[in-house]
Design an enzyme around this catalytic site. Structure first.
Site, PDB file in Angstrom:
ATOM      1  N   GLY A   1      21.130  87.411  85.120  1.00 49.98           N
ATOM      2  CA  GLY A   1      21.144  88.323  83.979  1.00 49.98           C
ATOM      3  C   GLY A   1      22.583  88.702  83.704  1.00 49.98           C
ATOM      4  O   GLY A   1      23.177  89.451  84.457  1.00 49.98           O
ATOM      5  N   HIS A   2      23.157  88.116  82.660  1.00 48.68           N
ATOM      6  CA  HIS A   2      24.563  88.395  82.353  1.00 48.68           C
ATOM      7  C   HIS A   2      24.631  89.369  81.177  1.00 48.68           C
ATOM      8  O   HIS A   2      24.173  89.065  80.083  1.00 48.68           O
ATOM      9  CB  HIS A   2      25.307  87.088  82.029  1.00 48.68           C
ATOM     10  CG  HIS A   2      25.469  86.213  83.235  1.00 48.68           C
ATOM     11  ND1 HIS A   2      25.883  84.916  83.189  1.00 48.68           N
ATOM     12  CD2 HIS A   2      25.268  86.481  84.553  1.00 48.68           C
ATOM     13  CE1 HIS A   2      25.931  84.417  84.415  1.00 48.68           C
ATOM     14  NE2 HIS A   2      25.551  85.350  85.257  1.00 48.68           N
TER      15      HIS A   2
ATOM     16  N   LYS B   1      30.131  89.081  85.875  1.00 42.49           N
ATOM     17  CA  LYS B   1      30.605  87.774  85.383  1.00 42.49           C
ATOM     18  C   LYS B   1      30.414  87.631  83.880  1.00 42.49           C
ATOM     19  O   LYS B   1      31.282  87.108  83.191  1.00 42.49           O
ATOM     20  CB  LYS B   1      29.845  86.627  86.074  1.00 42.49           C
ATOM     21  CG  LYS B   1      30.153  86.470  87.531  1.00 42.49           C
ATOM     22  CD  LYS B   1      29.347  85.358  88.148  1.00 42.49           C
ATOM     23  CE  LYS B   1      27.863  85.609  88.154  1.00 42.49           C
ATOM     24  NZ  LYS B   1      27.401  86.758  88.952  1.00 42.49           N
ATOM     25  N   GLY B   2      29.269  88.129  83.359  1.00 43.33           N
ATOM     26  CA  GLY B   2      28.964  87.994  81.939  1.00 43.33           C
ATOM     27  C   GLY B   2      30.107  88.535  81.100  1.00 43.33           C
ATOM     28  O   GLY B   2      30.569  87.908  80.149  1.00 43.33           O
TER      29      GLY B   2
ATOM     30  N   ASP C   1      25.866  89.878  90.320  1.00 43.95           N
ATOM     31  CA  ASP C   1      26.003  91.133  89.557  1.00 43.95           C
ATOM     32  C   ASP C   1      27.409  91.713  89.615  1.00 43.95           C
ATOM     33  O   ASP C   1      27.590  92.929  89.567  1.00 43.95           O
ATOM     34  CB  ASP C   1      24.983  92.188  90.046  1.00 43.95           C
ATOM     35  CG  ASP C   1      23.590  91.625  90.115  1.00 43.95           C
ATOM     36  OD1 ASP C   1      23.198  90.948  89.159  1.00 43.95           O
ATOM     37  OD2 ASP C   1      22.907  91.839  91.128  1.00 43.95           O
ATOM     38  N   GLU C   2      28.406  90.854  89.711  1.00 45.82           N
ATOM     39  CA  GLU C   2      29.796  91.334  89.799  1.00 45.82           C
ATOM     40  C   GLU C   2      30.365  91.661  88.422  1.00 45.82           C
ATOM     41  O   GLU C   2      31.466  92.211  88.323  1.00 45.82           O
ATOM     42  CB  GLU C   2      30.699  90.260  90.449  1.00 45.82           C
ATOM     43  CG  GLU C   2      30.340  89.874  91.870  1.00 45.82           C
ATOM     44  CD  GLU C   2      29.376  88.692  91.912  1.00 45.82           C
ATOM     45  OE1 GLU C   2      28.840  88.309  90.847  1.00 45.82           O
ATOM     46  OE2 GLU C   2      29.144  88.166  93.014  1.00 45.82           O
TER      47      GLU C   2
ATOM     48  N   SER D   1      38.782  95.508  85.186  1.00 48.76           N
ATOM     49  CA  SER D   1      37.851  96.044  84.205  1.00 48.76           C
ATOM     50  C   SER D   1      37.433  97.466  84.597  1.00 48.76           C
ATOM     51  O   SER D   1      37.173  97.753  85.769  1.00 48.76           O
ATOM     52  CB  SER D   1      36.674  95.077  84.123  1.00 48.76           C
ATOM     53  OG  SER D   1      35.572  95.708  83.604  1.00 48.76           O
TER      54      SER D   1
ATOM     55  N   LYS E   1      34.474  97.080  87.409  1.00 41.60           N
ATOM     56  CA  LYS E   1      33.842  98.369  87.727  1.00 41.60           C
ATOM     57  C   LYS E   1      34.708  99.289  88.578  1.00 41.60           C
ATOM     58  O   LYS E   1      34.197 100.067  89.386  1.00 41.60           O
ATOM     59  CB  LYS E   1      32.478  98.133  88.384  1.00 41.60           C
ATOM     60  CG  LYS E   1      31.468  97.510  87.419  1.00 41.60           C
ATOM     61  CD  LYS E   1      30.075  97.555  87.968  1.00 41.60           C
ATOM     62  CE  LYS E   1      29.049  97.841  86.900  1.00 41.60           C
ATOM     63  NZ  LYS E   1      27.697  97.969  87.363  1.00 41.60           N
ATOM     64  N   LEU E   2      36.013  99.185  88.404  1.00 41.98           N
ATOM     65  CA  LEU E   2      36.914 100.064  89.147  1.00 41.98           C
ATOM     66  C   LEU E   2      36.608 101.529  88.812  1.00 41.98           C
ATOM     67  O   LEU E   2      36.670 102.403  89.681  1.00 41.98           O
ATOM     68  CB  LEU E   2      38.366  99.719  88.778  1.00 41.98           C
ATOM     69  CG  LEU E   2      39.439 100.430  89.589  1.00 41.98           C
ATOM     70  CD1 LEU E   2      39.428  99.962  91.036  1.00 41.98           C
ATOM     71  CD2 LEU E   2      40.827 100.194  88.992  1.00 41.98           C
TER      72      LEU E   2
ATOM     73  N   GLN F   1      24.654  84.142  89.746  1.00 44.82           N
ATOM     74  CA  GLN F   1      24.527  84.719  91.092  1.00 44.82           C
ATOM     75  C   GLN F   1      25.920  84.838  91.727  1.00 44.82           C
ATOM     76  O   GLN F   1      26.892  85.009  91.004  1.00 44.82           O
ATOM     77  CB  GLN F   1      23.573  83.894  91.975  1.00 44.82           C
ATOM     78  CG  GLN F   1      22.111  84.012  91.582  1.00 44.82           C
ATOM     79  CD  GLN F   1      21.686  83.045  90.515  1.00 44.82           C
ATOM     80  OE1 GLN F   1      22.014  81.883  90.546  1.00 44.82           O
ATOM     81  NE2 GLN F   1      20.933  83.521  89.546  1.00 44.82           N
TER      82      GLN F   1
HETATM   83  P1  IMP Z   1      15.731  83.688  93.490  1.00 50.71           P
HETATM   84  O1  IMP Z   1      17.035  83.240  92.936  1.00 50.71           O
HETATM   85  O2  IMP Z   1      14.818  84.272  92.440  1.00 50.71           O
HETATM   86  O3  IMP Z   1      15.078  82.628  94.319  1.00 50.71           O
HETATM   87  O4  IMP Z   1      16.022  84.905  94.513  1.00 50.71           O
HETATM   88  C1  IMP Z   1      16.731  84.711  95.739  1.00 50.71           C
HETATM   89  C2  IMP Z   1      17.653  85.900  96.025  1.00 50.71           C
HETATM   90  O5  IMP Z   1      18.724  85.877  95.086  1.00 50.71           O
HETATM   91  C3  IMP Z   1      17.002  87.280  95.879  1.00 50.71           C
HETATM   92  O6  IMP Z   1      17.591  88.149  96.828  1.00 50.71           O
HETATM   93  C4  IMP Z   1      17.397  87.714  94.485  1.00 50.71           C
HETATM   94  O7  IMP Z   1      17.399  89.117  94.337  1.00 50.71           O
HETATM   95  C5  IMP Z   1      18.793  87.129  94.418  1.00 50.71           C
HETATM   96  N1  IMP Z   1      19.240  86.861  93.052  1.00 50.71           N
HETATM   97  C6  IMP Z   1      18.866  85.849  92.241  1.00 50.71           C
HETATM   98  N2  IMP Z   1      19.502  85.908  91.066  1.00 50.71           N
HETATM   99  C7  IMP Z   1      20.333  86.956  91.137  1.00 50.71           C
HETATM  100  C8  IMP Z   1      21.303  87.502  90.240  1.00 50.71           C
HETATM  101  O8  IMP Z   1      21.549  87.021  89.141  1.00 50.71           O
HETATM  102  N3  IMP Z   1      21.967  88.606  90.701  1.00 50.71           N
HETATM  103  C9  IMP Z   1      21.752  89.138  91.929  1.00 50.71           C
HETATM  104  N4  IMP Z   1      20.863  88.663  92.795  1.00 50.71           N
HETATM  105  C10 IMP Z   1      20.163  87.583  92.401  1.00 50.71           C
END
Ligand code: IMP
Length: 413
Positions: free
Chosen positions: A40-41, A16-17, A13-14, A398, A316-317, A209
């Site tokens: 989720g981008h 990246k998208g 969630d940095e 950004s 997100k500065l 991720q």
């Molecule tokens: P999984 O990827 O669904 O197996 O979840 C494993 C861990 O990764 C959990 O703590 C999720 O919240 C985290 N996680 C998976 N995908 C994302 C992402 O895109 N952003 C942030 N955390 C993620």
């Protein structure tokens, strides 16, 4: 030759998208290399917000080839839904999307297993971990199997033999149907990329991720089940290491984390609510509120090393605009010992006290800033300090969710 990898340098969630969307303008091909629809981008174009879970965000640029690599685990229903969403918004997918024949497929039993066993980790429940388990146990079913009736039947029977919970015939028919729909996208991705590289095409590898969620280099066991780090771009697509020119880490100006697991700099007070609200820190996939905290230089230094980062993009500065004081954790203290480097022992991470340095905030709106030189003095000082502590250059900053709120720096900090 221009092959660039974009990775998340924290817990995902940095932003990246958004950075990929900007860099995609200068690329011919954008390739996603790991994870699945747990990601989720988010990309904002004009008034339209797009949240992409599987298809690389490059699809939002006309005429770019977008590829889903073999390292991705694919839920066909989620993919078809995403294709439909894009079509409805007038985005051309057919002819621009390729899917690796070797990508592993998520089945209903993976999701059931994930919901049963994933709670301790706080997984997204999308079946990601169990699908990778099958891949490693060599009983996974790949995209190519969906277009081979016999193979699909045999593999499903072998996986579900004796299970009263799942109707093999129903799953078989359903997934054969998906196979028919995705067949036109299937490709031998290493060959496609090899040819593109020899024609000097510009390729952007999109990580999902973040580094601290990487199965090998993250806060194990509170991680996802794939290699979110830059190495995943190689194994997850079929491109060799000598082909990569640059690795760009995306770093949020503070830290967030979704799900369970240690987070040394997590806010303990009302700052959590303040930053969560201002940064809209709610999961793009699950809607879960993200945990928020100060910037942690220890974990990002770890990312610089394990990804071999060439430079970083700081996102997100603007979320820090109203902070009078801003802290950065430079090391941890645990049982009288100082840890400057990322500790492998999860107990240290879970119980340490972060050592902070404090900086004056800038108390000014930065969301309309378009050039580095126009940032407030203290914002520049903050960025400069991050670059010093991390020992990496900053190339992009950004200050908001829109495309125009991102600027490349003329010269690196
Ligand atoms: P999984 O990827 O669904 O197996 O979840 C494993 C861990 O990764 C959990 O703590 C999720 O919240 C985290 N996680 C998976 N995908 C994302 C992402 O895109 N952003 C942030 N955390 C993620």
């Amino acid at each position: 030759m221009s092959c660039r990898v974009v990775v998340g340098a924290q817990w995902g969630d940095e932003g990246k998208g958004k950075i990929i969307d900007i860099l995609a303008a200068d690329a011919d091909i954008i390739v996603r290399y790991q994870g699945g629809n747990n990601a989720g981008h988010t990309v904002v174009i004009g008034e339209d917000e797009f949240i992409l879970h599987l298809i690389p965000s490059g699809i939002l640029h006309k005429g770019k080839t977008c590829i889903i690599g073999n390292g991705v685990v694919l839920d066909p229903a989620a993919l078809l839904e995403e294709i439909e969403m894009l079509r409805k918004k007038g985005i051309k997918v057919d002819g621009n999307l390729l899917i690796s024949e070797a990508a592993h497929i998520i089945f209903p039993y993976h999701k059931v297993m994930d919901k049963r066993r994933g709670a301790k980790i706080g997984t997204t429940g999308r079946g990601i971990g169990p699908c990778y388990v099958d891949k490693m146990a060599r009983c996974g079913i790949r995209a190519i199997d969906l277009v081979n009736k016999d193979s699909l039947k045999k593999k499903l029977q072998a996986n579900l033999e004796g299970s009263a919970e799942f109707d093999i015939e129903k799953i078989y028919e359903q997934y054969l149907g998906y196979g028919k729909k995705i067949q036109k996208y299937l490709a031998n991705v290493p060959i496609v990329l090899g040819k593109a590289i020899s024609k000097k095409k510009r390729i952007l590898f999109e990580g999902a991720q973040g580094t601290l969620l990487d199965i090998d280099h993250g806060t194990y066991p509170y991680v996802t089940s794939s290699n979110a780090t830059a190495g995943g771009a190689l194994t997850g697509t079929g491109v060799g290491p000598t082909m990569i020119d640059k690795v760009i880490g995306v770093v949020k100006a503070y830290t967030t984390r979704v799900g369970e697991g240690p987070f040394p700099t997590q806010f303990k007070d009302d700052l959590m609510e303040k930053i969560r609200r201002k940064g809209k820190e709610f999961g793009a996939t699950t809607g879960r509120p993200r945990r928020c905290g100060w910037f942690d230089a220890v974990i990002v230094r770890h990312s610089v090393i394990v990804n071999g980062l060439s430079e970083i993009a700081v996102t997100k500065l603007d979320v820090l605009d109203e902070m009078e004081k801003i802290k950065i954790s430079t090391s941890y203290k645990y049982k009288g010992k100082t840890y400057r480097d990322f500790p492998a022992d999860i107990d240290v991470l879970a119980n340490c006290e972060p050592v902070y340095e404090e900086h004056d905030g800038w108390m000014q709106d930065t969301t309309a800033v378009k050039k580095y030189k126009d940032l407030p003095k203290n914002a520049k000082a903050y960025l400069k300090r991050l670059s010093e502590l991390l020992d990496v250059k900053i190339g992009i900053v950004s200050v908001g969710s829109k495309r125009k709120q991102t600027f490349k720096l003329k010269s690196y900090i």
